[in-house]
Design a protein around this motif. Structure first.
Motif, PDB file in Angstrom:
ATOM      1  N   VAL A 135       0.844  -1.188   0.000  1.00 41.75           N
ATOM      2  CA  VAL A 135       0.000   0.000   0.000  1.00 41.75           C
ATOM      3  C   VAL A 135       0.881   1.240   0.000  1.00 41.75           C
ATOM      4  O   VAL A 135       2.008   1.220   0.476  1.00 41.75           O
ATOM      5  CB  VAL A 135      -0.956   0.020   1.223  1.00 41.75           C
ATOM      6  CG1 VAL A 135      -0.195   0.198   2.520  1.00 41.75           C
ATOM      7  CG2 VAL A 135      -2.039   1.068   1.073  1.00 41.75           C
ATOM      8  N   SER A 136       0.349   2.300  -0.568  1.00 35.24           N
ATOM      9  CA  SER A 136       0.960   3.619  -0.503  1.00 35.24           C
ATOM     10  C   SER A 136      -0.141   4.579  -0.071  1.00 35.24           C
ATOM     11  O   SER A 136      -1.116   4.770  -0.794  1.00 35.24           O
ATOM     12  CB  SER A 136       1.523   4.019  -1.871  1.00 35.24           C
ATOM     13  OG  SER A 136       2.092   5.298  -1.790  1.00 35.24           O
ATOM     14  N   MET A 194      -7.622   8.312  -1.914  1.00 40.77           N
ATOM     15  CA  MET A 194      -8.078   6.927  -2.041  1.00 40.77           C
ATOM     16  C   MET A 194      -6.875   6.064  -2.414  1.00 40.77           C
ATOM     17  O   MET A 194      -6.004   6.502  -3.160  1.00 40.77           O
ATOM     18  CB  MET A 194      -9.143   6.810  -3.131  1.00 40.77           C
ATOM     19  CG  MET A 194     -10.359   7.690  -2.912  1.00 40.77           C
ATOM     20  SD  MET A 194     -11.315   7.276  -1.455  1.00 40.77           S
ATOM     21  CE  MET A 194     -12.042   5.733  -1.949  1.00 40.77           C
ATOM     22  N   THR A 195      -6.841   4.840  -1.893  1.00 37.22           N
ATOM     23  CA  THR A 195      -5.756   3.921  -2.230  1.00 37.22           C
ATOM     24  C   THR A 195      -6.226   2.478  -2.114  1.00 37.22           C
ATOM     25  O   THR A 195      -7.173   2.177  -1.386  1.00 37.22           O
ATOM     26  CB  THR A 195      -4.517   4.165  -1.334  1.00 37.22           C
ATOM     27  OG1 THR A 195      -3.414   3.454  -1.859  1.00 37.22           O
ATOM     28  CG2 THR A 195      -4.764   3.767   0.095  1.00 37.22           C
ATOM     29  N   ASP A 196      -5.559   1.620  -2.841  1.00 36.87           N
ATOM     30  CA  ASP A 196      -5.850   0.191  -2.834  1.00 36.87           C
ATOM     31  C   ASP A 196      -4.932  -0.470  -1.813  1.00 36.87           C
ATOM     32  O   ASP A 196      -3.708  -0.440  -1.963  1.00 36.87           O
ATOM     33  CB  ASP A 196      -5.604  -0.363  -4.247  1.00 36.87           C
ATOM     34  CG  ASP A 196      -6.052  -1.797  -4.401  1.00 36.87           C
ATOM     35  OD1 ASP A 196      -6.983  -2.211  -3.680  1.00 36.87           O
ATOM     36  OD2 ASP A 196      -5.467  -2.499  -5.244  1.00 36.87           O
ATOM     37  N   TYR A 197      -5.496  -1.049  -0.768  1.00 34.29           N
ATOM     38  CA  TYR A 197      -4.748  -1.705   0.301  1.00 34.29           C
ATOM     39  C   TYR A 197      -4.746  -3.203  -0.006  1.00 34.29           C
ATOM     40  O   TYR A 197      -5.762  -3.876   0.129  1.00 34.29           O
ATOM     41  CB  TYR A 197      -5.436  -1.418   1.635  1.00 34.29           C
ATOM     42  CG  TYR A 197      -4.601  -1.689   2.861  1.00 34.29           C
ATOM     43  CD1 TYR A 197      -3.964  -0.641   3.507  1.00 34.29           C
ATOM     44  CD2 TYR A 197      -4.462  -2.978   3.372  1.00 34.29           C
ATOM     45  CE1 TYR A 197      -3.208  -0.869   4.651  1.00 34.29           C
ATOM     46  CE2 TYR A 197      -3.707  -3.206   4.511  1.00 34.29           C
ATOM     47  CZ  TYR A 197      -3.085  -2.154   5.140  1.00 34.29           C
ATOM     48  OH  TYR A 197      -2.336  -2.373   6.263  1.00 34.29           O
ATOM     49  N   ILE A 248      -9.482   1.943   0.353  1.00 37.67           N
ATOM     50  CA  ILE A 248      -9.634   2.776   1.539  1.00 37.67           C
ATOM     51  C   ILE A 248      -9.535   4.251   1.164  1.00 37.67           C
ATOM     52  O   ILE A 248      -8.816   4.617   0.247  1.00 37.67           O
ATOM     53  CB  ILE A 248      -8.629   2.425   2.661  1.00 37.67           C
ATOM     54  CG1 ILE A 248      -7.181   2.631   2.212  1.00 37.67           C
ATOM     55  CG2 ILE A 248      -8.841   1.009   3.159  1.00 37.67           C
ATOM     56  CD1 ILE A 248      -6.185   2.504   3.348  1.00 37.67           C
ATOM     57  N   GLY A 249     -10.288   5.052   1.890  1.00 38.68           N
ATOM     58  CA  GLY A 249     -10.252   6.496   1.747  1.00 38.68           C
ATOM     59  C   GLY A 249      -9.716   7.102   3.025  1.00 38.68           C
ATOM     60  O   GLY A 249     -10.098   6.695   4.119  1.00 38.68           O
ATOM     61  N   SER A 291     -10.199  10.556   9.046  1.00 38.19           N
ATOM     62  CA  SER A 291     -11.354   9.670   8.957  1.00 38.19           C
ATOM     63  C   SER A 291     -11.017   8.590   7.947  1.00 38.19           C
ATOM     64  O   SER A 291     -10.355   8.849   6.946  1.00 38.19           O
ATOM     65  CB  SER A 291     -12.598  10.431   8.505  1.00 38.19           C
ATOM     66  OG  SER A 291     -12.959  11.387   9.464  1.00 38.19           O
ATOM     67  N   LEU A 292     -11.500   7.375   8.216  1.00 42.68           N
ATOM     68  CA  LEU A 292     -11.200   6.235   7.370  1.00 42.68           C
ATOM     69  C   LEU A 292     -12.477   5.697   6.725  1.00 42.68           C
ATOM     70  O   LEU A 292     -13.459   5.429   7.423  1.00 42.68           O
ATOM     71  CB  LEU A 292     -10.544   5.130   8.210  1.00 42.68           C
ATOM     72  CG  LEU A 292     -10.151   3.848   7.501  1.00 42.68           C
ATOM     73  CD1 LEU A 292      -9.054   4.119   6.471  1.00 42.68           C
ATOM     74  CD2 LEU A 292      -9.691   2.804   8.518  1.00 42.68           C
ATOM     75  N   ASP A 293     -12.454   5.555   5.403  1.00 44.54           N
ATOM     76  CA  ASP A 293     -13.528   4.907   4.645  1.00 44.54           C
ATOM     77  C   ASP A 293     -13.004   3.569   4.161  1.00 44.54           C
ATOM     78  O   ASP A 293     -11.837   3.455   3.782  1.00 44.54           O
ATOM     79  CB  ASP A 293     -13.913   5.710   3.395  1.00 44.54           C
ATOM     80  CG  ASP A 293     -14.497   7.071   3.700  1.00 44.54           C
ATOM     81  OD1 ASP A 293     -14.851   7.340   4.855  1.00 44.54           O
ATOM     82  OD2 ASP A 293     -14.591   7.866   2.756  1.00 44.54           O
ATOM     83  N   VAL A 294     -13.861   2.567   4.132  1.00 49.53           N
ATOM     84  CA  VAL A 294     -13.511   1.270   3.558  1.00 49.53           C
ATOM     85  C   VAL A 294     -14.556   0.939   2.505  1.00 49.53           C
ATOM     86  O   VAL A 294     -15.755   0.951   2.789  1.00 49.53           O
ATOM     87  CB  VAL A 294     -13.451   0.164   4.636  1.00 49.53           C
ATOM     88  CG1 VAL A 294     -13.221  -1.199   4.003  1.00 49.53           C
ATOM     89  CG2 VAL A 294     -12.354   0.466   5.637  1.00 49.53           C
ATOM     90  N   ASN A 295     -14.081   0.679   1.290  1.00 52.31           N
ATOM     91  CA  ASN A 295     -14.974   0.418   0.154  1.00 52.31           C
ATOM     92  C   ASN A 295     -16.055   1.491   0.038  1.00 52.31           C
ATOM     93  O   ASN A 295     -17.230   1.199  -0.105  1.00 52.31           O
ATOM     94  CB  ASN A 295     -15.561  -0.993   0.240  1.00 52.31           C
ATOM     95  CG  ASN A 295     -14.498  -2.048   0.064  1.00 52.31           C
ATOM     96  OD1 ASN A 295     -13.533  -1.866  -0.679  1.00 52.31           O
ATOM     97  ND2 ASN A 295     -14.642  -3.162   0.761  1.00 52.31           N
TER      98      ASN A 295
END
Length: 140
Positions: free
Chosen positions: A74-75, A85-88, A97-98, A120-124
């Motif tokens: 991840v980055s 936004m990034t792909d974990y 995740i956002g 704040s963390l978003d998932v999908n």
């Protein structure tokens, strides 16, 4: 500060008014500074896989970039007042995740460096929780 450091990373997730979910990682690592940015580099065992992640934290008083390579890839970018936004990618699959960063703060002294990030963390694409990261690096 010396090149060899002890790194403490505490992550806290707050779900509404409930108690925080806390995670802490303490590892030996290396510190250096280049072009106005601070760098912390360390290896971290990935639980349940027997593999090691190569981690790099690049930061200053306004932003933090986290890069993990290995079993988890991840980055992540934490810039004040910005959403990224990034792909974990994990051994079990990928998660989008956002990261909506509210505040980044840094203190530097002869005793070490402290970095604080609130986000704040978003998932999908759905809100998960408010979070905090606290990073400390001290000379060994």
């Amino acid at each position: 500060m010396t090149k060899d450091v002890m790194i403490s990373i505490r992550g806290m997730q707050f779900e509404g008014a409930a108690d925080a979910d806390n995670i802490e990682v303490i590892q030996r690592g290396r510190y250096y500074r280049r072009n106005g940015m601070h760098y912390l580099v360390y290896d971290e065992p990935v639980e349940g896989t027997g593999q090691i992640n190569k981690n790099m934290l690049k930061f200053n008083e306004k932003e933090l970039h986290v890069s993990k390579k290995g079993a988890v890839n991840v980055s992540m970018s934490f810039r004040e007042k910005e959403k990224n936004m990034t792909d974990y990618r994990t051994p079990y699959g990928s998660i989008m995740i956002g990261i909506d960063t509210q505040q980044v703060g840094m203190k530097e002294s002869e005793q070490g460096i402290q970095l604080a990030v609130d986000y704040s963390l978003d998932v999908n694409y759905e809100f998960l929780s408010k979070c905090k990261i606290r990073i400390e690096a001290q000379p060994i």
